[in-house]
Design an enzyme around this catalytic site. Structure first.
Site, PDB file in Angstrom:
ATOM      1  N   CYS A   1      -3.054  -4.211   6.428  1.00  0.00           N
ATOM      2  CA  CYS A   1      -2.404  -3.550   5.296  1.00  0.00           C
ATOM      3  C   CYS A   1      -1.100  -2.912   5.778  1.00  0.00           C
ATOM      4  O   CYS A   1      -1.083  -2.213   6.798  1.00  0.00           O
ATOM      5  CB  CYS A   1      -3.347  -2.487   4.738  1.00  0.00           C
ATOM      6  SG  CYS A   1      -2.629  -1.462   3.445  1.00  0.00           S
TER       7      CYS A   1
ATOM      8  N   CYS B   1      -1.619   1.156   5.635  1.00  0.00           N
ATOM      9  CA  CYS B   1      -2.519   1.942   6.477  1.00  0.00           C
ATOM     10  C   CYS B   1      -3.064   1.196   7.685  1.00  0.00           C
ATOM     11  O   CYS B   1      -3.843   1.757   8.447  1.00  0.00           O
ATOM     12  CB  CYS B   1      -3.679   2.480   5.648  1.00  0.00           C
ATOM     13  SG  CYS B   1      -4.869   1.208   5.142  1.00  0.00           S
TER      14      CYS B   1
ATOM     15  N   CYS C   1      -6.851  -2.383  -0.908  1.00  0.00           N
ATOM     16  CA  CYS C   1      -7.241  -2.021   0.448  1.00  0.00           C
ATOM     17  C   CYS C   1      -8.201  -0.834   0.380  1.00  0.00           C
ATOM     18  O   CYS C   1      -7.905   0.166  -0.268  1.00  0.00           O
ATOM     19  CB  CYS C   1      -6.001  -1.663   1.260  1.00  0.00           C
ATOM     20  SG  CYS C   1      -6.383  -0.997   2.892  1.00  0.00           S
TER      21      CYS C   1
ATOM     22  N   CYS D   1      -6.754   2.674   1.795  1.00  0.00           N
ATOM     23  CA  CYS D   1      -5.740   3.513   1.137  1.00  0.00           C
ATOM     24  C   CYS D   1      -5.627   3.272  -0.368  1.00  0.00           C
ATOM     25  O   CYS D   1      -4.762   3.856  -1.016  1.00  0.00           O
ATOM     26  CB  CYS D   1      -4.376   3.292   1.796  1.00  0.00           C
ATOM     27  SG  CYS D   1      -3.742   1.606   1.623  1.00  0.00           S
TER      28      CYS D   1
ATOM     29  N   CYS E   1      -5.642 -14.262  -3.470  1.00  0.00           N
ATOM     30  CA  CYS E   1      -4.200 -14.487  -3.635  1.00  0.00           C
ATOM     31  C   CYS E   1      -3.483 -13.150  -3.449  1.00  0.00           C
ATOM     32  O   CYS E   1      -3.560 -12.268  -4.301  1.00  0.00           O
ATOM     33  CB  CYS E   1      -3.964 -15.066  -5.024  1.00  0.00           C
ATOM     34  SG  CYS E   1      -2.294 -15.609  -5.337  1.00  0.00           S
TER      35      CYS E   1
END
Length: 199
Positions: free
Chosen positions: A114, A117, A163, A166, A186
């Protein structure tokens, strides 16, 4: 001065007094509103707390599940932390233009983290060419590292992916992917940071 002229002059004075009074009220209201807008921009977005994530090192080794503090920032902090395109997608649920991003099938093994984070999200070994113009994967690196939620924006019935570290928006999952899962995660390229695998 005729009575009509006197009436018009008085109406103009009344209008100006009302306008100036309204302006003063607006200034007072603005003085009340602006600090509250600034405070809202500096208020954390989301609920602080711990989240259980599967931790991976940059070589792709699974280090096991660990409780870590969820990254919770204010809107102002998110704007400072993320590039404008990443902010729009990750914090405002946007979507990048197809074929505009990076990470379409990297030439070397690695994993995707990510951007916000650094939570491990996908192994490059699960990426495939979906022909859609967005990085696509048939599974996340660990189910606990992503959050699925129902999304009915724009009149479409979809599953949005965020995610878990976060709560940032990453993309969507569809059921038209390859085996072994039949799924297509996707993702928006600007939400991902590719880390080449080191032995």
């Amino acid at each position: 001065m005729s009575r009509i002229d006197e009436t018009l002059a008085m109406d103009r004075r009344r209008f100006l007094r009302a306008a100036l009074g309204g302006g003063a009220l607006l200034a007072v209201g603005g003085g009340w509103l602006l600090p509250r807008l600034r405070a809202a921009a500096n208020t954390p977005v989301g609920r602080p707390g711990d989240v259980l994530l599967e931790i991976f090192d940059d070589a792709g080794h699974d280090l096991g599940a660990r409780k870590v503090a969820k990254l919770v920032l204010s809107d102002a902090q998110w704007r400072h932390r993320l590039a404008p395109a990443a902010y729009e997608i990750m914090r405002q649920d946007g979507t990048e233009r197809a074929f505009s991003g990076e990470h379409e099938r990297p030439a070397v093994p690695g994993l995707f983290r990510c951007v916000a984070c650094a939570t491990a999200l996908y192994d490059a070994a699960t990426e495939f060419d979906s022909g859609t113009g967005w990085p696509s994967f048939w599974q996340p690196i660990a189910a606990r590292n992503v959050i699925e939620r129902h999304d009915s924006m724009f009149g479409m019935d979809r599953i949005a992916i965020s995610c878990a570290g976060c709560d940032s928006h990453l993309g969507h999952v569809f059921d038209d992917g390859p085996q072994p899962t039949g799924l297509r995660y996707c993702m928006n390229s600007v939400a991902l940071r590719f880390v080449p695998r080191h032995a």
